[in-house]
Every structure is written in structure tokens, then in C-alpha cells.
Design a protein around this motif. Structure first.
Motif, PDB file in Angstrom:
ATOM      1  N   VAL A 118      39.585  11.922  24.738  1.00  0.00           N
ATOM      2  CA  VAL A 118      40.148  10.671  23.539  1.00  0.00           C
ATOM      3  C   VAL A 118      39.471   9.048  24.328  1.00  0.00           C
ATOM      4  CG1 VAL A 118      42.120  10.229  25.185  1.00  0.00           C
ATOM      5  CG2 VAL A 118      42.107   9.539  23.310  1.00  0.00           C
ATOM      6  N   SER A 119      38.893   8.246  23.861  1.00  0.00           N
ATOM      7  CA  SER A 119      37.716   7.188  24.372  1.00  0.00           C
ATOM      8  C   SER A 119      38.879   6.422  23.994  1.00  0.00           C
ATOM      9  CB  SER A 119      36.280   7.215  24.539  1.00  0.00           C
ATOM     10  OG  SER A 119      36.790   7.365  22.740  1.00  0.00           O
ATOM     11  N   ALA A 120      39.284   4.979  24.965  1.00  0.00           N
ATOM     12  CA  ALA A 120      39.360   3.546  24.121  1.00  0.00           C
ATOM     13  C   ALA A 120      38.587   2.223  24.326  1.00  0.00           C
ATOM     14  CB  ALA A 120      40.611   2.632  25.027  1.00  0.00           C
ATOM     15  N   SER A 121      38.409   1.665  23.756  1.00  0.00           N
ATOM     16  CA  SER A 121      37.064   0.619  23.204  1.00  0.00           C
ATOM     17  C   SER A 121      37.484  -0.966  23.515  1.00  0.00           C
ATOM     18  CB  SER A 121      35.802   1.120  22.335  1.00  0.00           C
ATOM     19  OG  SER A 121      34.914  -0.415  21.986  1.00  0.00           O
ATOM     20  N   TRP A 129      38.048  12.733  19.817  1.00  0.00           N
ATOM     21  CA  TRP A 129      35.950  13.676  19.291  1.00  0.00           C
ATOM     22  C   TRP A 129      37.000  15.260  20.089  1.00  0.00           C
ATOM     23  CZ3 TRP A 129      32.723  10.386  18.657  1.00  0.00           C
ATOM     24  CH2 TRP A 129      32.046   9.431  19.145  1.00  0.00           C
ATOM     25  N   ASP A 130      35.675  16.188  19.014  1.00  0.00           N
ATOM     26  CA  ASP A 130      35.949  17.448  19.261  1.00  0.00           C
ATOM     27  C   ASP A 130      34.838  17.799  20.500  1.00  0.00           C
ATOM     28  OD1 ASP A 130      34.384  19.748  18.676  1.00  0.00           O
ATOM     29  OD2 ASP A 130      36.709  20.130  17.626  1.00  0.00           O
ATOM     30  N   LYS A 131      34.758  18.557  21.166  1.00  0.00           N
ATOM     31  CA  LYS A 131      34.072  18.454  22.480  1.00  0.00           C
ATOM     32  C   LYS A 131      33.109  19.397  22.014  1.00  0.00           C
ATOM     33  CE  LYS A 131      33.348  20.015  26.645  1.00  0.00           C
ATOM     34  NZ  LYS A 131      33.272  21.205  28.023  1.00  0.00           N
ATOM     35  N   VAL A 137      37.275  12.764  15.406  1.00  0.00           N
ATOM     36  CA  VAL A 137      37.909  14.052  15.148  1.00  0.00           C
ATOM     37  C   VAL A 137      39.118  12.443  13.965  1.00  0.00           C
ATOM     38  CG1 VAL A 137      39.907  15.444  14.365  1.00  0.00           C
ATOM     39  CG2 VAL A 137      37.688  16.245  16.276  1.00  0.00           C
ATOM     40  N   HIS A 138      38.842  11.335  14.517  1.00  0.00           N
ATOM     41  CA  HIS A 138      39.868  10.273  14.124  1.00  0.00           C
ATOM     42  C   HIS A 138      39.273   9.411  15.415  1.00  0.00           C
ATOM     43  CE1 HIS A 138      42.964   8.930  11.727  1.00  0.00           C
ATOM     44  NE2 HIS A 138      43.611   8.819  12.182  1.00  0.00           N
ATOM     45  N   SER A 139      39.822   7.823  14.370  1.00  0.00           N
ATOM     46  CA  SER A 139      40.114   6.844  14.582  1.00  0.00           C
ATOM     47  C   SER A 139      40.861   5.912  14.561  1.00  0.00           C
ATOM     48  CB  SER A 139      38.631   6.214  14.515  1.00  0.00           C
ATOM     49  OG  SER A 139      37.407   6.445  14.545  1.00  0.00           O
ATOM     50  N   TYR A 140      42.250   6.161  16.003  1.00  0.00           N
ATOM     51  CA  TYR A 140      42.784   5.194  15.905  1.00  0.00           C
ATOM     52  C   TYR A 140      42.250   3.473  15.679  1.00  0.00           C
ATOM     53  CZ  TYR A 140      44.516   9.273  16.425  1.00  0.00           C
ATOM     54  OH  TYR A 140      45.123  10.869  16.849  1.00  0.00           O
ATOM     55  N   CYS A 141      43.275   2.752  14.627  1.00  0.00           N
ATOM     56  CA  CYS A 141      42.687   1.483  14.896  1.00  0.00           C
ATOM     57  C   CYS A 141      43.851  -0.419  15.011  1.00  0.00           C
ATOM     58  CB  CYS A 141      41.482   1.524  13.207  1.00  0.00           C
ATOM     59  SG  CYS A 141      40.739   1.964  12.954  1.00  0.00           S
ATOM     60  N   GLU A 142      45.098   0.456  15.179  1.00  0.00           N
ATOM     61  CA  GLU A 142      46.780  -0.447  15.434  1.00  0.00           C
ATOM     62  C   GLU A 142      46.603  -1.450  16.028  1.00  0.00           C
ATOM     63  OE1 GLU A 142      47.567   4.159  13.248  1.00  0.00           O
ATOM     64  OE2 GLU A 142      46.191   3.161  14.828  1.00  0.00           O
ATOM     65  N   ASP A 172      50.775  11.066  18.077  1.00  0.00           N
ATOM     66  CA  ASP A 172      50.310  12.340  17.588  1.00  0.00           C
ATOM     67  C   ASP A 172      48.774  12.654  17.066  1.00  0.00           C
ATOM     68  OD1 ASP A 172      49.804  15.098  17.019  1.00  0.00           O
ATOM     69  OD2 ASP A 172      52.497  15.345  16.302  1.00  0.00           O
ATOM     70  N   VAL A 173      47.965  14.100  18.124  1.00  0.00           N
ATOM     71  CA  VAL A 173      46.874  13.926  17.986  1.00  0.00           C
ATOM     72  C   VAL A 173      46.462  15.143  16.609  1.00  0.00           C
ATOM     73  CG1 VAL A 173      45.935  13.564  20.531  1.00  0.00           C
ATOM     74  CG2 VAL A 173      46.559  15.853  19.869  1.00  0.00           C
ATOM     75  N   ARG A 174      47.661  15.446  16.190  1.00  0.00           N
ATOM     76  CA  ARG A 174      47.502  16.453  15.186  1.00  0.00           C
ATOM     77  C   ARG A 174      47.777  15.861  14.211  1.00  0.00           C
ATOM     78  NH1 ARG A 174      52.238  19.696  18.185  1.00  0.00           N
ATOM     79  NH2 ARG A 174      53.161  17.775  17.816  1.00  0.00           N
ATOM     80  N   THR A 175      48.305  15.227  13.781  1.00  0.00           N
ATOM     81  CA  THR A 175      49.240  14.571  12.254  1.00  0.00           C
ATOM     82  C   THR A 175      48.522  13.128  12.290  1.00  0.00           C
ATOM     83  OG1 THR A 175      51.445  13.529  13.454  1.00  0.00           O
ATOM     84  CG2 THR A 175      51.142  15.553  11.889  1.00  0.00           C
TER      85      THR A 175
END
Length: 364
Positions: A118-121, A129-131, A137-142, A172-175
Motif C-alpha cells: 500500500v502506498s500514500a501520496s 498493489w499486488d506484489k 489493485v485499487h486507488s482510494y481517492c477519498e 477494507d482491502v477486500r471490498t
């Protein structure tokens, strides 16, 4: 600096970096120590009296974060060059780079099982990210501002991110659902750390406080006043018995965390993820603990009324996300218009000055 927790034990002082040291991380075995610096390098140290290290140019800009995988075989770095890089620990061999962020990357962490990163920017996103596939895998933009720090819950099922918008968010990293949202600090949140039990989260903020959150009940437990300026970093020990905080006041404070045993009985053996979606906006019961300057003190147990978690429907969440996205676009548009207006004003001023010069020359 490497400090020994036993009294009267000398500390190790390691020198080698040519500029500010931005991050440090012990390997899981404790036999190695990695450090990143503004000098664009990473050093791997053997933490003993000699303080020997191997150095390598890791990035083309400041290295902001370094973190070992749970097996100790690899580590991940994040940099102002907008990339996240993964390296083999032995011989510091470069493995691969993750480069979808469009601004400085402040933090990158492995999941407990080592399969995700996981990375924060500063591009206001948190990326998962999937290693093995090296895919995002997903971007959290909130987040409404730069994301300063991110970490995995000990169970590996969710992540918590701290932001310059004074908030802490748990997903949640799954949903990829937002589970919890805390807006308790009055300034940027610079760091956070999960208790090994997974029941608690501690945060460090530029408002000079540390806050301990009960993730099971989605509420604030304690506010700790120790630092004289911004609290820049915080971390629980491996057992959770202690936590340490650092600040702009040049102080490192070590605290004894006895809140888990007194307040909530024995900590469960298996880390449990936060189950409910809670939104804390600063009006929850809390306990303030002032600390004399230069001294840490243990947290005492004070009972406070539990706050009912607030459920937010998925439709409302997606609508709010859309509104936030539109506001971002609007902000960028206004910024561009301001720049153009400034350029027009400058040109107009230049024209007036030129006109005055012509008139002065024309006057006999």
C-alpha cells in the motif's frame, strides 16, 4: 540513533547519510536496520557498536519511506520521484518499480502476509498493489489533501491512512469500502500505528497531540499532550506494551500503553478487523492527559460512554465521493483561472508602463 530500552544502556549513533534522514525500519529479525534520506540513498546497517552499512542510490529524489517485508527477504521504498520500488534485502538488488502516482509518494508498506503493498501520496490517493502481478489493485481517492501515512491492520484485511486534511480513514482491502472515518485532530495527521491486537489505533498530529482510537467501538479513547510542537511520528512496540512518539520539539517519548488490559480485559490473541463504519467528528467522550515537558507518562484507565457507530448507506457514500471529485475539478479550474488572471494583470501592468515611457519620451 538506536536507543536501548534498558536503563543506563548507551545508544548507537550512526553517521553516513549526507542529508536529513527521513525514515528508519528494523528488519523482522532485528539484525538489520534500513534508513532512507534526502540524499536519495538507502543504507542498510548492522545495528552494533561498529555501525557498518552498505549504501545504494535508491531513487532520483528524497527517499520518504522504507519498510521490510514480514519474511525479511525484501523491502519497499517510496520517494519524491513519484515511484515505489521493491528490493531484495541481500545485496540490495532492485526487483521492480511501481509508478502510477502523479506526485510525491510519502509512504509505502507491505501487508502482513507480504502479498500486497500500500502506498500514500501527495496526489491525494492511496494505492493498493499486488506484489506478484505488480498491478495497482485499487486507488482510494477519498482524501481531501495530501496523504501523509498509511499502514496495514495486523489482520491484513484493512488499511488506515492519515491525511493533511486532519482525517484518518480506514478501508477494507477486500471490498474497498470505507469502514471508519475519524476527524478528531485540528491539524494534519502525520503518522499512525495499529496496536498488535488490532483493537486500537494511535495517531500523531501537527496539533501537537497523540490520540488513541478504539476501533471496535469506533470512538476516541484518549488524547495525549506531550510534545511542544507538531507530533511527527508514532509507533507501537512489537508486543504493544509500549509506544514511542517523535516531534518537531526534538523529543522522542516512550509511553507505556496499559489501556488495553485495564479498560478492555485481556487483548485477544487473534487480531480482529474493525467491523463497523463509524464517523467520529470530535464530539465523542475522551480523556485528556497532559504530560510535563520532556517526560512521558503511562496512560491511566478512565471509563467513558461508548459511542454508537453511524452507518452510512453505500449510495450516499458514492454520491459524496462524486461531489468530492467534482469539487476537486472545480478547485483545479479556479486555480488555472487565477494563474491566467495573474498573467493578464502582469501584461496589463507592462503595457501601462510602456505607454507611460512612450508619453514621457513624446513630451518635449
Amino acid at each position: 540513533m538506536v536507543w536501548h530500552m534498558k536503563p543506563q544502556s548507551r545508544a548507537y549513533r550512526f553517521t553516513g547519510h549526507k542529508d536529513a534522514v527521513t525514515c528508519v525500519n528494523f528488519s523482522p529479525s532485528g539484525h538489520l536496520l534500513a534508513s532512507g534520506s534526502r540524499d536519495k540513498t538507502v543504507r542498510i546497517w548492522v545495528p552494533n557498536v561498529k555501525g557498518e552499512s552498505t549504501v545504494f542510490r535508491a531513487h532520483t529524489a528524497t527517499v520518504r519511506s522504507v519498510h521490510f517485508c514480514s519474511d525479511g527477504q525484501s523491502f519497499v521504498t517510496a520517494s519524491d520521484d513519484k515511484t515505489v520500488k521493491v528490493w531484495a534485502t541481500h545485496r540490495q538488488k532492485f526487483l521492480f518499480s511501481l509508478s502510477q502516482h502523479i506526485n510525491w509518494v510519502r509512504c509505502a508498506k507491505f501487508s502482513p502476509d507480504g502479498r500486497l503493498i500500500v502506498s500514500a501520496s501527495d496526489d491525494k490517493t492511496v494505492k493498493l498493489w499486488d506484489k506478484s502481478s505488480r498491478e495497482c489493485v485499487h486507488s482510494y481517492c477519498e482524501h481531501g489533501g495530501f496523504v501523509t501515512y498509511v499502514d496495514f491492520h495486523p489482520s491484513g484485511t484493512c488499511i488506515a491512512a492519515a491525511g493533511m486534511d486532519n482525517t484518518v480513514k480506514v478501508w477494507d482491502v477486500r471490498t474497498h469500502r470505507l469502514l471508519q472515518h475519524y476527524q478528531l485532530h485540528s491539524a494534519a495527521v502525520n503518522g499512525l500505528s495499529f496496536h498488535p491486537s488490532g483493537n486500537y489505533l494511535i495517531t500523531a498530529s501537527s496539533d501537537s497531540t497523540l490520540k488513541i482510537l478504539d476501533l471496535m467501538e469506533g470512538r476516541l479513547l484518549y488524547t495525549l499532550h506531550g510534545h511542544q510542537g507538531p507530533a511527527t511520528t508514532v509507533a507501537f512496540s512489537r508486543t504493544g506494551e509500549y509506544f514511542a512518539s517523535g516531534g518537531s520539539d526534538e523529543q522522542v517519548m516512550v509511553w507505556k500503553s496499559n489501556f488495553d488490559i485495564v479498560d478492555h480485559g485481556e487483548v485477544t490473541k487473534v487480531p480482529r478487523p474493525p467491523a463497523t463504519l463509524a464517523s467520529s467528528m470530535g464530539n465523542l467522550p475522551e480523556v485528556d492527559f497532559p504530560v510535563p515537558p520532556g517526560r512521558g507518562r503511562s496512560v491511566e484507565s478512565v471509563q467513558s460512554q461508548p459511542q454508537e457507530p453511524v452507518s452510512v448507506p453505500q449510495t450516499l457514500t458514492s454520491t459524496l465521493e462524486h461531489i468530492v471529485g467534482q469539487l476537486d475539478v472545480l478547485t483545479q479550474t479556479v486555480s488555472i483561472l487565477e494563474q491566467r488572471l495573474t498573467l493578464t494583470e502582469d501584461k496589463l501592468k507592462q503595457c501601462l508602463e510602456n505607454q507611460q515611457l512612450i508619453m514621457q519620451r513624446a513630451t518635449p
